[in-house]
Design a protein around this motif. Structure first.
Motif, short mmCIF file in Angstrom:
data_model
loop_
_atom_site.label_atom_id
_atom_site.label_comp_id
_atom_site.label_asym_id
_atom_site.label_seq_id
_atom_site.Cartn_x
_atom_site.Cartn_y
_atom_site.Cartn_z
N GLY A 26 -10.32 18.32 -15.05
CA GLY A 26 -10.28 18.37 -13.58
C GLY A 26 -10.60 17.03 -12.95
N GLN A 27 -10.12 15.95 -13.57
CA GLN A 27 -10.52 14.62 -13.10
C GLN A 27 -9.63 14.11 -11.96
OE1 GLN A 27 -10.82 12.42 -16.82
NE2 GLN A 27 -13.00 12.93 -16.97
N PHE A 29 -10.51 11.39 -9.17
CA PHE A 29 -11.63 10.50 -8.87
C PHE A 29 -11.60 10.00 -7.43
CE2 PHE A 29 -10.99 9.42 -13.57
CZ PHE A 29 -11.96 10.33 -13.99
N LEU A 30 -12.79 9.75 -6.90
CA LEU A 30 -12.94 9.09 -5.60
C LEU A 30 -13.21 7.61 -5.91
CD1 LEU A 30 -15.34 11.62 -3.84
CD2 LEU A 30 -12.95 11.19 -3.23
N GLY A 55 -20.94 15.87 -13.07
CA GLY A 55 -19.58 15.33 -13.13
C GLY A 55 -19.44 13.99 -12.42
N PRO A 56 -20.23 12.97 -12.82
CA PRO A 56 -20.14 11.67 -12.14
C PRO A 56 -18.85 10.89 -12.45
CG PRO A 56 -21.65 11.55 -14.00
CD PRO A 56 -21.29 13.00 -13.85
N GLY A 57 -18.17 11.22 -13.55
CA GLY A 57 -16.93 10.51 -13.89
C GLY A 57 -17.18 9.02 -14.00
N GLU A 77 -22.51 14.39 -17.38
CA GLU A 77 -21.06 14.21 -17.52
C GLU A 77 -20.59 14.67 -18.90
OE1 GLU A 77 -18.31 13.17 -15.51
OE2 GLU A 77 -17.39 13.85 -17.39
N ASP A 103 -22.16 19.32 -21.28
CA ASP A 103 -21.50 20.29 -20.42
C ASP A 103 -22.55 20.90 -19.49
OD1 ASP A 103 -20.31 22.50 -19.29
OD2 ASP A 103 -19.29 23.13 -21.13
N ALA A 104 -22.36 20.72 -18.19
CA ALA A 104 -23.35 21.21 -17.22
C ALA A 104 -23.51 22.73 -17.28
CB ALA A 104 -22.94 20.78 -15.81
N ASN A 122 -18.98 16.45 -7.21
CA ASN A 122 -17.55 16.61 -6.99
C ASN A 122 -17.01 17.11 -8.33
OD1 ASN A 122 -14.82 16.39 -6.51
ND2 ASN A 122 -14.78 14.15 -6.68
#
Ligand code: SAM
Length: 280
Positions: A26-27, A29-30, A55-57, A77, A103-104, A122
């Motif tokens: 589900g990536q 990104f901002l 999910g900081p990516g 992450e 995995d959160a 996010n």
């Protein structure tokens, strides 16, 4: 190219660490740090809080939170590829960023956090709603967090904040509004993300209430609401039938047995849950 925080731009980070977005994670990104800083400011008092970020990516929101003065960020992450990039952010802000690979949905980062704790994320849609539900249904209330600032598909944001009579009113609205004060605080078009998703998004800020808005047993309320909205177009006397003989119970709390779940405000659902609990 450098950024307002003196670190490389997010595009350069993605290039350097080979972080091409993966659909299965589900990536989306901002990459605009002005935007992520704005979202960070919506999370509330950062200077006096530890932030749990899920999910900081590549670190867009993480950097926004740190630039805006978060006391500490604990970032969980799942994608191993992002960890080295996040460690570089940590080195730029000594002692203020803890990166946890995992995995959160599986791990509990609470041991790394000191209250007051705020959540910012996010996340992909399915993970986001699953975690939201868990964070809203702890064994004891108030929960470990004081507020959550979460990105959702716009449609989910509308379901969280819907009032009785709105098309989106349902289980999620009741779950969220019973014990928090949820507000849509920002709308984002698909182009705000890289790659652009198909749908619009919105940031929802949910502030934990010190106690539920109306008294009710959480499990009973959940059972009644699930049953009522399971067949939302049916009259309550039919949809609630699996819970027993309900007509008198409904009338005892001022609900017409011919009304439908979508017409019943939160306060009346809580009264109904209390009546169910009292009946035993
Ligand atoms: N926060 C970044 C941003 O705003 O640019 C990334 C957002 S991206 C929509 C979602 C992030 O969540 C991805 O980095 C993805 O790898 C991560 N993710 C997905 N499922 C996860 C899970 N179960 N636990 C932790 N992280 C997860």
């Amino acid at each position: 190219m450098t950024s307002p925080d003196g670190l490389p731009s997010l595009r350069d980070v993605i290039r350097a660490h080979d972080l091409a977005a993966k659909k299965e994670l589900g990536q989306n990104f901002l990459l605009d740090l002005n935007l992520t800083s704005k979202i960070a400011r919506l999370a509330g008092d950062l200077a006096n809080s530890d932030i749990l970020e899920v999910g900081p990516g590549p670190g867009g929101l993480t950097r926004g939170l740190l630039m805006e003065g978060a006391r500490r960020v604990v970032a969980v992450e799942k994608d191993r590829r992002c960890i080295a990039a996040l460690e570089e952010v940590g080195a730029h802000y000594p002692g203020r960023l803890t990166v946890i690979e995992g995995d959160a949905l599986q791990l509990d980062p609470l041991q790394h956090l000191t209250p007051p704790i705020r959540i910012a994320a996010n996340l992909p849609y399915n993970v986001g709603t699953e975690l939201l539900t868990r964070w809203l249904t702890p064994a004891v209330w108030p929960p470990f967090w004081t507020s959550m600032t979460l990105m959702f598909q716009k449609e989910v944001a509308l379901r969280i904040t819907a009032k009785v009579g709105d098309d989106h009113y349902g289980r999620l609205a009741i779950l969220c509004q019973w014990r928090t004060d949820p507000k849509i605080v920002m709308h984002l078009p698909p182009e705000a993300f890289t790659p652009a998703p198909k749908v619009h998004s919105a940031v929802v800020h949910l502030k934990a209430l010190p106690e539920p808005r109306f008294p009710a047993d959480a499990a009973v309320l959940n059972r009644v609401v699930a049953q009522a909205f399971g067949q939302r177009r049916k009259m309550l006397r039919s949809s609630l039938k699996p819970l027993g003989d309900v007509e008198a119970l409904l009338e005892s709390v001022g609900i017409k047995p011919t009304s439908r779940a979508e017409e019943i405000p939160l306060e009346q659902f809580c009264a109904l849950a209390r009546a169910f609990a009292a009946r035993g």
